[in-house]
Scaffold this motif. Structure first.
Motif, PDB file in Angstrom:
ATOM      1  N   MET A 193      24.809  33.992  40.914  1.00  0.00           N
ATOM      2  CA  MET A 193      25.779  33.397  39.177  1.00  0.00           C
ATOM      3  C   MET A 193      25.838  35.239  38.955  1.00  0.00           C
ATOM      4  SD  MET A 193      26.357  31.066  35.713  1.00  0.00           S
ATOM      5  CE  MET A 193      26.246  31.525  34.621  1.00  0.00           C
ATOM      6  N   SER A 194      26.823  35.592  39.011  1.00  0.00           N
ATOM      7  CA  SER A 194      27.028  37.042  38.443  1.00  0.00           C
ATOM      8  C   SER A 194      26.448  36.966  36.956  1.00  0.00           C
ATOM      9  CB  SER A 194      28.511  37.175  38.492  1.00  0.00           C
ATOM     10  OG  SER A 194      28.593  38.940  37.780  1.00  0.00           O
ATOM     11  N   THR A 195      25.944  38.456  36.425  1.00  0.00           N
ATOM     12  CA  THR A 195      24.961  39.149  35.824  1.00  0.00           C
ATOM     13  C   THR A 195      26.386  39.803  34.576  1.00  0.00           C
ATOM     14  OG1 THR A 195      24.185  40.761  36.241  1.00  0.00           O
ATOM     15  CG2 THR A 195      23.036  38.917  36.066  1.00  0.00           C
ATOM     16  N   VAL A 196      27.829  39.958  35.354  1.00  0.00           N
ATOM     17  CA  VAL A 196      29.081  40.169  35.147  1.00  0.00           C
ATOM     18  C   VAL A 196      29.995  39.969  34.753  1.00  0.00           C
ATOM     19  CG1 VAL A 196      30.024  42.904  35.076  1.00  0.00           C
ATOM     20  CG2 VAL A 196      27.931  42.682  35.826  1.00  0.00           C
ATOM     21  N   THR A 197      30.455  39.626  33.812  1.00  0.00           N
ATOM     22  CA  THR A 197      32.562  39.328  34.085  1.00  0.00           C
ATOM     23  C   THR A 197      33.223  40.159  33.792  1.00  0.00           C
ATOM     24  OG1 THR A 197      31.588  37.095  32.921  1.00  0.00           O
ATOM     25  CG2 THR A 197      33.403  37.539  32.513  1.00  0.00           C
ATOM     26  N   ILE A 198      34.376  39.916  34.058  1.00  0.00           N
ATOM     27  CA  ILE A 198      35.589  41.113  33.148  1.00  0.00           C
ATOM     28  C   ILE A 198      37.293  39.813  32.704  1.00  0.00           C
ATOM     29  CG2 ILE A 198      36.410  41.193  36.151  1.00  0.00           C
ATOM     30  CD1 ILE A 198      37.365  43.923  34.690  1.00  0.00           C
ATOM     31  N   TYR A 199      37.079  40.087  31.852  1.00  0.00           N
ATOM     32  CA  TYR A 199      38.048  39.770  31.355  1.00  0.00           C
ATOM     33  C   TYR A 199      39.298  40.842  31.270  1.00  0.00           C
ATOM     34  CZ  TYR A 199      35.494  36.587  28.674  1.00  0.00           C
ATOM     35  OH  TYR A 199      34.663  35.532  28.133  1.00  0.00           O
ATOM     36  N   HIS A 200      40.044  40.482  32.840  1.00  0.00           N
ATOM     37  CA  HIS A 200      40.776  40.623  33.484  1.00  0.00           C
ATOM     38  C   HIS A 200      42.547  40.804  33.834  1.00  0.00           C
ATOM     39  CE1 HIS A 200      42.154  42.827  36.987  1.00  0.00           C
ATOM     40  NE2 HIS A 200      42.317  42.325  38.206  1.00  0.00           N
ATOM     41  N   ASN A 201      43.036  41.323  33.724  1.00  0.00           N
ATOM     42  CA  ASN A 201      44.431  41.501  34.519  1.00  0.00           C
ATOM     43  C   ASN A 201      44.870  42.159  35.310  1.00  0.00           C
ATOM     44  OD1 ASN A 201      47.246  41.388  34.317  1.00  0.00           O
ATOM     45  ND2 ASN A 201      47.876  41.915  32.273  1.00  0.00           N
ATOM     46  N   PRO A 202      45.294  41.524  36.425  1.00  0.00           N
ATOM     47  CA  PRO A 202      45.359  42.646  37.662  1.00  0.00           C
ATOM     48  C   PRO A 202      46.558  43.215  37.381  1.00  0.00           C
ATOM     49  CG  PRO A 202      46.115  39.418  38.235  1.00  0.00           C
ATOM     50  CD  PRO A 202      45.552  39.458  36.432  1.00  0.00           C
ATOM     51  N   LYS A 203      47.955  43.251  36.799  1.00  0.00           N
ATOM     52  CA  LYS A 203      48.561  43.920  36.701  1.00  0.00           C
ATOM     53  C   LYS A 203      48.811  45.104  36.280  1.00  0.00           C
ATOM     54  CE  LYS A 203      52.023  39.992  37.459  1.00  0.00           C
ATOM     55  NZ  LYS A 203      53.404  39.141  36.126  1.00  0.00           N
ATOM     56  N   CYS A 204      47.519  45.350  35.299  1.00  0.00           N
ATOM     57  CA  CYS A 204      47.394  46.314  34.226  1.00  0.00           C
ATOM     58  C   CYS A 204      46.610  47.397  35.495  1.00  0.00           C
ATOM     59  CB  CYS A 204      46.555  45.989  33.373  1.00  0.00           C
ATOM     60  SG  CYS A 204      45.784  47.650  32.755  1.00  0.00           S
ATOM     61  N   SER A 205      46.646  48.507  35.695  1.00  0.00           N
ATOM     62  CA  SER A 205      46.108  50.024  36.519  1.00  0.00           C
ATOM     63  C   SER A 205      44.432  49.693  35.956  1.00  0.00           C
ATOM     64  CB  SER A 205      46.285  50.823  36.700  1.00  0.00           C
ATOM     65  OG  SER A 205      46.586  51.474  35.788  1.00  0.00           O
ATOM     66  N   THR A 206      44.068  50.157  34.675  1.00  0.00           N
ATOM     67  CA  THR A 206      42.911  50.133  34.307  1.00  0.00           C
ATOM     68  C   THR A 206      41.722  49.017  34.548  1.00  0.00           C
ATOM     69  OG1 THR A 206      43.686  51.700  32.160  1.00  0.00           O
ATOM     70  CG2 THR A 206      42.111  50.665  31.334  1.00  0.00           C
ATOM     71  N   SER A 207      42.727  47.784  34.196  1.00  0.00           N
ATOM     72  CA  SER A 207      41.748  46.756  34.861  1.00  0.00           C
ATOM     73  C   SER A 207      41.348  46.611  36.195  1.00  0.00           C
ATOM     74  CB  SER A 207      42.582  45.159  34.061  1.00  0.00           C
ATOM     75  OG  SER A 207      41.882  44.280  34.082  1.00  0.00           O
ATOM     76  N   ARG A 208      42.173  47.282  36.881  1.00  0.00           N
ATOM     77  CA  ARG A 208      42.165  47.033  38.490  1.00  0.00           C
ATOM     78  C   ARG A 208      40.688  47.845  38.870  1.00  0.00           C
ATOM     79  NH1 ARG A 208      47.824  46.978  38.881  1.00  0.00           N
ATOM     80  NH2 ARG A 208      47.398  48.778  39.540  1.00  0.00           N
ATOM     81  N   ASN A 209      41.188  49.187  37.762  1.00  0.00           N
ATOM     82  CA  ASN A 209      40.180  50.290  38.330  1.00  0.00           C
ATOM     83  C   ASN A 209      38.656  49.757  37.733  1.00  0.00           C
ATOM     84  OD1 ASN A 209      41.937  51.557  39.363  1.00  0.00           O
ATOM     85  ND2 ASN A 209      42.757  53.057  37.323  1.00  0.00           N
ATOM     86  N   ALA A 210      38.731  49.261  36.391  1.00  0.00           N
ATOM     87  CA  ALA A 210      37.230  48.901  35.788  1.00  0.00           C
ATOM     88  C   ALA A 210      36.781  47.624  37.268  1.00  0.00           C
ATOM     89  CB  ALA A 210      37.565  47.879  34.505  1.00  0.00           C
ATOM     90  N   LEU A 211      37.515  46.585  37.548  1.00  0.00           N
ATOM     91  CA  LEU A 211      37.188  46.019  39.199  1.00  0.00           C
ATOM     92  C   LEU A 211      36.468  46.689  40.030  1.00  0.00           C
ATOM     93  CD1 LEU A 211      36.540  42.886  39.721  1.00  0.00           C
ATOM     94  CD2 LEU A 211      39.015  42.701  40.491  1.00  0.00           C
ATOM     95  N   GLU A 212      37.216  47.656  40.305  1.00  0.00           N
ATOM     96  CA  GLU A 212      36.451  48.796  41.145  1.00  0.00           C
ATOM     97  C   GLU A 212      35.365  49.058  40.870  1.00  0.00           C
ATOM     98  OE1 GLU A 212      38.000  52.924  43.275  1.00  0.00           O
ATOM     99  OE2 GLU A 212      39.780  50.768  43.672  1.00  0.00           O
ATOM    100  N   MET A 213      35.250  49.455  40.246  1.00  0.00           N
ATOM    101  CA  MET A 213      34.162  50.081  39.270  1.00  0.00           C
ATOM    102  C   MET A 213      32.304  49.372  39.473  1.00  0.00           C
ATOM    103  SD  MET A 213      33.095  52.433  35.795  1.00  0.00           S
ATOM    104  CE  MET A 213      34.203  53.136  35.397  1.00  0.00           C
ATOM    105  N   ILE A 214      33.117  48.505  38.683  1.00  0.00           N
ATOM    106  CA  ILE A 214      31.572  47.380  38.451  1.00  0.00           C
ATOM    107  C   ILE A 214      31.607  46.475  39.915  1.00  0.00           C
ATOM    108  CG2 ILE A 214      31.140  44.497  37.859  1.00  0.00           C
ATOM    109  CD1 ILE A 214      33.205  44.702  35.765  1.00  0.00           C
ATOM    110  N   ARG A 215      32.338  46.267  41.374  1.00  0.00           N
ATOM    111  CA  ARG A 215      31.960  46.508  42.898  1.00  0.00           C
ATOM    112  C   ARG A 215      31.978  47.399  43.069  1.00  0.00           C
ATOM    113  NH1 ARG A 215      37.733  42.772  43.943  1.00  0.00           N
ATOM    114  NH2 ARG A 215      37.051  40.780  43.603  1.00  0.00           N
ATOM    115  N   ALA A 216      31.857  49.237  42.657  1.00  0.00           N
ATOM    116  CA  ALA A 216      31.239  49.781  43.513  1.00  0.00           C
ATOM    117  C   ALA A 216      29.666  49.654  43.044  1.00  0.00           C
ATOM    118  CB  ALA A 216      31.975  51.707  43.680  1.00  0.00           C
ATOM    119  N   SER A 217      29.660  49.356  42.029  1.00  0.00           N
ATOM    120  CA  SER A 217      28.374  49.631  41.086  1.00  0.00           C
ATOM    121  C   SER A 217      27.223  48.366  42.065  1.00  0.00           C
ATOM    122  CB  SER A 217      28.078  49.312  39.698  1.00  0.00           C
ATOM    123  OG  SER A 217      27.884  47.957  39.424  1.00  0.00           O
ATOM    124  N   GLY A 218      27.233  47.742  43.108  1.00  0.00           N
ATOM    125  CA  GLY A 218      26.784  46.441  43.531  1.00  0.00           C
ATOM    126  C   GLY A 218      26.660  45.304  42.680  1.00  0.00           C
TER     127      GLY A 218
END
Length: 127
Positions: A1-26
């Protein structure tokens, strides 16, 4: 189970970039598409508390609904703001990232790094 939760809107570029940043952190976060599954009243209160910011910081002021619903009124209570956010989830600002280290609104995006566990370990180790 992940220790990180993102409240996300896939249509928002800032939200997509945050998701990418989280994934890049491992981390592979739990993704909550809040427009489809908004957080509960208690979750919104807990998120606001974890950010250390007033609940009003979680309200998206750039939405037309913000002014249409009179949410710019500083006399509104947190409960009134939450009522509006629950009735109109697009009013929830995004992205919001929640971890064991706290919660951050990803505006500016770099704020997300403050609560990412792997980013904190890198800072602590001097990496």
């Amino acid at each position: 189970m992940s220790t990180v939760t993102i409240y996300h809107n896939p249509k928002c570029s800032t939200s997509r970039n945050a998701l990418e940043m989280i994934r890049a952190s491992g981390e592979e976060p739990r993704i909550v598409e809040y427009l489809k599954n908004p957080p509960s009243r208690d979750e919104l209160k807990a998120i606001a508390k974890a950010t250390g910011e007033p609940l009003r910081a979680l309200v998206r002021t750039k939405q037309a609904e913000y002014l249409e619903q009179g949410l710019d009124n500083p006399a509104l209570t947190d409960d009134q703001l939450i009522d509006a956010m629950l009735a109109t989830p697009v009013l929830i600002n995004r992205p919001i990232v929640v971890t064991a280290l706290g919660a951050r609104l990803g505006r500016p995006l770099e704020k997300v790094l403050e609560v990412l566990p792997s980013a904190s370990r890198q800072v602590a180790s001097g990496a």
